[in-house]
Design a protein around this motif. Structure first.
Motif, mmCIF file in Angstrom:
data_model
loop_
_atom_site.group_PDB
_atom_site.id
_atom_site.type_symbol
_atom_site.label_atom_id
_atom_site.label_comp_id
_atom_site.label_asym_id
_atom_site.label_seq_id
_atom_site.Cartn_x
_atom_site.Cartn_y
_atom_site.Cartn_z
ATOM 1 N N PRO A 309 0.852 -1.194 -0.046
ATOM 2 C CA PRO A 309 -0.042 -0.135 0.028
ATOM 3 C C PRO A 309 0.925 1.331 0.160
ATOM 4 O O PRO A 309 0.360 2.337 0.162
ATOM 5 N N GLU A 310 2.222 1.048 -0.154
ATOM 6 C CA GLU A 310 3.047 2.510 0.103
ATOM 7 C C GLU A 310 2.355 3.394 -1.172
ATOM 8 O O GLU A 310 2.882 4.590 -0.850
ATOM 9 N N GLY A 311 2.063 2.879 -2.432
ATOM 10 C CA GLY A 311 1.748 4.022 -3.399
ATOM 11 C C GLY A 311 0.583 4.689 -3.359
ATOM 12 O O GLY A 311 -0.039 5.335 -4.189
ATOM 13 N N PHE A 312 -0.285 4.389 -2.359
ATOM 14 C CA PHE A 312 -1.638 4.908 -2.104
ATOM 15 C C PHE A 312 -1.885 6.319 -1.948
ATOM 16 O O PHE A 312 -3.020 6.888 -2.503
ATOM 17 N N ASP A 313 -0.822 6.776 -1.347
ATOM 18 C CA ASP A 313 -1.056 8.243 -0.793
ATOM 19 C C ASP A 313 -0.899 9.123 -1.936
ATOM 20 O O ASP A 313 0.015 9.189 -2.860
ATOM 21 N N GLY A 314 -2.188 9.846 -1.829
ATOM 22 C CA GLY A 314 -2.197 10.975 -3.049
ATOM 23 C C GLY A 314 -2.794 10.519 -4.108
ATOM 24 O O GLY A 314 -3.000 11.558 -5.301
ATOM 25 N N GLN A 315 -3.249 9.277 -4.302
ATOM 26 C CA GLN A 315 -4.049 9.031 -5.287
ATOM 27 C C GLN A 315 -5.662 9.152 -5.423
ATOM 28 O O GLN A 315 -6.098 8.936 -4.116
ATOM 29 N N PRO A 316 -6.249 9.473 -6.409
ATOM 30 C CA PRO A 316 -7.767 9.493 -6.189
ATOM 31 C C PRO A 316 -8.412 8.303 -5.761
ATOM 32 O O PRO A 316 -7.857 7.052 -6.284
ATOM 33 N N LEU A 317 -9.416 8.237 -4.967
ATOM 34 C CA LEU A 317 -10.060 7.224 -4.336
ATOM 35 C C LEU A 317 -10.806 6.397 -5.537
ATOM 36 O O LEU A 317 -11.393 6.989 -6.337
ATOM 37 N N PRO A 318 -10.947 5.085 -5.630
ATOM 38 C CA PRO A 318 -11.474 4.265 -6.693
ATOM 39 C C PRO A 318 -12.807 3.977 -6.380
ATOM 40 O O PRO A 318 -13.223 4.198 -5.092
ATOM 41 N N ASP A 319 -13.474 3.292 -7.468
ATOM 42 C CA ASP A 319 -14.692 2.733 -7.322
ATOM 43 C C ASP A 319 -14.701 1.336 -6.960
ATOM 44 O O ASP A 319 -15.641 0.694 -6.577
#
Length: 399
Positions: A309-319
């Motif tokens: 999950p390190e890459g999650f920060d700053g990404q738009p949240l998904p559906d």
């Protein structure tokens, strides 16, 4: 009383002033500032107001136009400014009461009228600055496609592209400067293309023919379409996985453990407004996935080259989220911390350990747990028998 818009966006055809409506003529007569490409300005008689030739690249002119707020301003655009035109690039910076648009017939309408093609049954693509591979999903025998291109050289590239894919028998209707005195229409087959004098602006009508492979319309496309190193969700499982993910127009997918990109690519092929972000720590696999996406006509795959999950920060949240690799307790826990309510989560497990983890989370959060077992007929001595693949446990959950 509502204020009058300061900006008027006028659609201009190759016939110049003679094709303008009375409202467009009035706007030009009253304008204090007119902006447009050199080609558009050349179609008009000399203007008495201040004139700005639109710079290249296009984005450089937006601030200059917005700086004229408060004056009576006209922006010139091709045909219909809101059909693969420049209109939305400007209006996204404005309130709705700041602008009005006076469109002319679009190039697509002029092309359909020239060819006698029913526009409602024709695919229309603006590829001035987009890759030709966007045409790929639409290449099927009997299909009709209208394509806007940047210049004559791009027409030659289009002919070579469809020929390389096995559609060299396609008729290309090359249409230059539609609607004006320079209009010229020529027809030839893609494999025989040899024109060297095609002028801008140009549209091409593609009547698709040939023995090339047409992409199926539903998920579960054949594995051979995807370059991979073995890390790929196989065809039948992929079809079931896409059904579980349930893509809808405008929705965003997080594809964790991107691999070959097959899940993201099929999600993007489901609808032109779908988007996907792939998380992949392996640089070779990441590059391969992006190449697969381009080859199959989708260039909307965003890559995060990091391990979840390190890459999650700053990404738009998904559906929706698909976990194709890196399944762990820590990953699921982090997803439940960052995802909003209602996000669909689909994970496929092959090992006993990952299956046990999904069983635990199914008991903890609900959803549907399904065991998928597939077998294929294979030689067995001089006869045939069933060769079983590893069973897959699929969990469909919801945050």
């Amino acid at each position: 009383m509502a204020r009058a818009p300061w900006l008027t966006i006028i659609g201009l055809g190759e016939d110049g002033p003679s094709g303008l409506s009375d409202a467009s003529h009035d706007a030009l007569m009253q304008a204090e500032f007119v902006a447009g490409a050199a080609r558009h300005l050349a179609l008009l008689p000399e203007l008495s107001c201040e004139v700005m030739e639109w710079p290249v690249p296009f984005a450089d002119g937006i601030a200059q136009l917005l700086a004229q707020r408060g004056r009576r301003v006209v922006m010139l655009a091709s045909g219909d400014p809101f059909w693969f035109g420049a209109g939305s690039s400007i209006t996204r910076h404005l309130a709705r009461d700041e602008w009005r648009a006076l469109p002319a017939p679009s190039t697509f309408s002029l092309a359909a009228a020239a060819l006698g093609w029913p526009l409602e049954h024709v695919t229309c693509l603006g590829l001035h600055a987009a890759p030709l591979s966007r045409l790929r999903p639409h290449l099927a025998r009997g299909a009709r496609v209208l394509v806007l291109l940047r210049d004559g050289a791009a027409v030659a590239e289009l002919a070579a592209y469809v020929t390389a894919l096995g559609f060299g028998d396609s008729d290309l209707h090359v249409m230059e400067a539609l609607g004006g005195p320079r209009t010229r229409l020529r027809k030839l087959q893609a494999a025989d293309y040899a024109l060297a004098d095609v002028a801008h602006p140009v549209a091409v009508g593609v009547q698709v023919a040939g023995d090339g492979h047409a992409l199926p319309c539903v998920p579960g496309r054949e594995d051979a379409l995807f370059a991979h190193d073995g890390q790929i969700t196989k065809q039948a499982i992929r079809a079931l996985t896409l059904a579980a993910l349930a893509p809808a127009p405008g929705q965003l997918l997080w594809d964790i453990g991107l691999g070959s990109g097959s899940i993201s690519i099929e999600w993007l092929l489901a609808h032109p407004q779908c988007e996907a972000i792939g998380f992949e720590a392996d640089a070779t696999r990441a590059a391969r996935a992006l190449a697969n996406a381009r080859a199959l006509g989708v260039d909307r795959l965003k890559l995060v080259e990091a391990r979840a999950p390190e890459g999650f920060d700053g990404q738009p949240l998904p559906d929706a989220v698909f976990i194709g690799g890196g399944l762990s307790e820590a990953l699921l826990t982090r997803l439940w911390q960052v995802l909003p309510q209602g996000v669909r989560v689909v994970a496929n497990a092959v090992t006993l350990e990952s299956e046990a983890l999904l069983c635990h989370w199914h008991a903890k959060t609900g959803g549907t747990l399904t065991r998928l077992e597939l077998s294929e007929a294979a030689p067995l001595g001089r006869k045939r028998g069933w060769r079983a693949a590893y069973p897959i446990v699929q969990w469909r959950g919801q945050r």
